[in-house]
Design a protein around this motif. Structure first.
Motif, mmCIF file in Angstrom:
data_model
loop_
_atom_site.group_PDB
_atom_site.id
_atom_site.type_symbol
_atom_site.label_atom_id
_atom_site.label_comp_id
_atom_site.label_asym_id
_atom_site.label_seq_id
_atom_site.Cartn_x
_atom_site.Cartn_y
_atom_site.Cartn_z
ATOM 1 N N CYS A 42 37.385 47.057 11.787
ATOM 2 C CA CYS A 42 37.112 48.444 12.181
ATOM 3 C C CYS A 42 38.210 48.981 13.088
ATOM 4 N N ILE A 43 38.758 50.128 12.735
ATOM 5 C CA ILE A 43 39.738 50.812 13.587
ATOM 6 C C ILE A 43 39.009 51.919 14.344
ATOM 7 N N VAL A 44 39.001 51.821 15.658
ATOM 8 C CA VAL A 44 38.357 52.827 16.508
ATOM 9 C C VAL A 44 39.442 53.781 17.006
ATOM 10 N N HIS A 45 39.320 55.053 16.703
ATOM 11 C CA HIS A 45 40.346 56.031 17.057
ATOM 12 C C HIS A 45 40.431 56.239 18.566
ATOM 13 N N ARG A 46 39.315 56.436 19.212
ATOM 14 C CA ARG A 46 39.165 56.592 20.670
ATOM 15 C C ARG A 46 39.598 57.934 21.242
ATOM 16 N N ASP A 47 40.142 58.832 20.429
ATOM 17 C CA ASP A 47 40.544 60.131 20.993
ATOM 18 C C ASP A 47 40.305 61.265 20.007
ATOM 19 N N ILE A 48 39.144 61.250 19.374
ATOM 20 C CA ILE A 48 38.770 62.331 18.463
ATOM 21 C C ILE A 48 38.478 63.588 19.275
ATOM 22 N N LYS A 49 39.189 64.648 18.960
ATOM 23 C CA LYS A 49 39.010 65.946 19.611
ATOM 24 C C LYS A 49 39.699 66.975 18.729
ATOM 25 N N PRO A 50 39.429 68.273 18.925
ATOM 26 C CA PRO A 50 39.991 69.291 18.031
ATOM 27 C C PRO A 50 41.512 69.268 17.925
ATOM 28 N N THR A 51 42.219 68.986 19.027
ATOM 29 C CA THR A 51 43.682 68.993 18.969
ATOM 30 C C THR A 51 44.238 67.813 18.185
ATOM 31 N N ASN A 52 43.413 66.810 17.900
ATOM 32 C CA ASN A 52 43.848 65.669 17.098
ATOM 33 C C ASN A 52 43.331 65.746 15.660
ATOM 34 N N ILE A 53 42.864 66.921 15.275
ATOM 35 C CA ILE A 53 42.496 67.186 13.886
ATOM 36 C C ILE A 53 43.423 68.283 13.378
ATOM 37 N N LEU A 54 44.300 67.920 12.461
ATOM 38 C CA LEU A 54 45.289 68.868 11.946
ATOM 39 C C LEU A 54 44.787 69.521 10.667
ATOM 40 N N ILE A 55 45.033 70.817 10.545
ATOM 41 C CA ILE A 55 44.619 71.593 9.375
ATOM 42 C C ILE A 55 45.869 72.051 8.643
ATOM 43 N N ASP A 56 45.973 71.719 7.340
ATOM 44 C CA ASP A 56 47.169 72.117 6.601
ATOM 45 C C ASP A 56 47.003 73.519 6.023
ATOM 46 N N ALA A 57 47.987 73.945 5.249
ATOM 47 C CA ALA A 57 47.996 75.310 4.708
ATOM 48 C C ALA A 57 46.833 75.567 3.765
ATOM 49 N N ASN A 58 46.268 74.502 3.208
ATOM 50 C CA ASN A 58 45.121 74.633 2.306
ATOM 51 C C ASN A 58 43.796 74.380 3.022
ATOM 52 N N PHE A 59 43.849 74.373 4.349
ATOM 53 C CA PHE A 59 42.666 74.170 5.186
ATOM 54 C C PHE A 59 42.002 72.811 4.937
ATOM 55 N N ARG A 60 42.812 71.796 4.651
ATOM 56 C CA ARG A 60 42.324 70.421 4.586
ATOM 57 C C ARG A 60 42.633 69.753 5.917
ATOM 58 N N ALA A 61 41.709 68.934 6.384
ATOM 59 C CA ALA A 61 41.847 68.329 7.707
ATOM 60 C C ALA A 61 42.312 66.878 7.622
ATOM 61 N N LYS A 62 43.141 66.500 8.586
ATOM 62 C CA LYS A 62 43.615 65.125 8.704
ATOM 63 C C LYS A 62 43.556 64.717 10.177
ATOM 64 N N LEU A 63 43.177 63.468 10.421
ATOM 65 C CA LEU A 63 43.162 62.945 11.784
ATOM 66 C C LEU A 63 44.588 62.617 12.208
#
Length: 201
Positions: A42-63
């Motif tokens: 298991c990989i625990v991210h530990r810093d999930i927050k809005p600034t660490n969720i990127l939205i591309d031009a097609n409005f798809r999200a990536k951590l």
């Protein structure tokens, strides 16, 4: 990779429709589910927050930003670490026992869901009240009330006691259900609908 037109969730949130919000939530949840079920552990991210969720031009999200991530071996229930992360998103139980595990990411993701729904810093939100008062005013009432309520309950369960939190697989399932419900709504309205909760965030 996010495109050159990408931006963090906070900047993009101003122009998101309800359906886009739900899709972004699903993308983020699927990303965490993948990390938590990685074959090598298991990989625990530990810093999930809005600034660490990127939205591309097609409005798809990536951590993004895995600088604080920790890997747990398959047979480990947790690893110990000093408390790290962003204030307002850190699991209260982690602050007490310094145990890093997947449930901490579930908590953080629940806080992000609350922010997506309300457009507010989630620590100022409380259970109870009228859903129309909890919803982000920028949605202008254009959302599925049933879908909104489902995600709101899911967010509160993510931020509840560790033993009662869902897995990210369950979070993905709940969000996909809310998406299907929302797609079936021909015209979005926001009638007064009470949501009765049992605790303050």
């Amino acid at each position: 990779m996010a495109t050159s037109q990408s931006g963090c969730l906070l900047r993009k949130a101003k122009v998101l429709s309800w359906i886009q919000i739900v899709e972004i939530a699903i993308d983020g949840a699927r990303g965490l589910w993948f990390l938590h079920t990685y074959p090598e552990g298991c990989i625990v991210h530990r810093d999930i927050k809005p600034t660490n969720i990127l939205i591309d031009a097609n409005f798809r999200a990536k951590l993004s930003d895995f600088g604080l991530s920790k890997v747990m071996e398959v047979d480990q229930s947790h690893v110990s670490s000093e408390v790290r992360g962003t204030f307002g998103y850190v699991d209260p139980e982690y602050r007490k026992n310094h145990h890093v595990n997947a449930s901490g990411d579930v908590y953080r993701f629940g806080v992000v869901l609350l922010q997506l729904l309300s457009g507010q810093r989630a620590r100022f939100l409380a259970r109870g009240g009228d859903i129309t008062q909890l919803a982000d005013p920028k949605l202008n009432g254009e959302y599925s009330v049933e879908g909104f309520e489902l995600i709101l309950k899911l967010a509160f369960s993510c931020t509840g006691l560790k033993q009662q939190r869902p897995s990210m697989e369950q979070v993905v399932s709940g969000l996909e259900k809310a998406f299907e419900i929302s797609k079936q709504v021909k015209s979005f309205t926001s009638p007064s609908l009470a949501f009765n909760g049992d605790r303050n965030l």
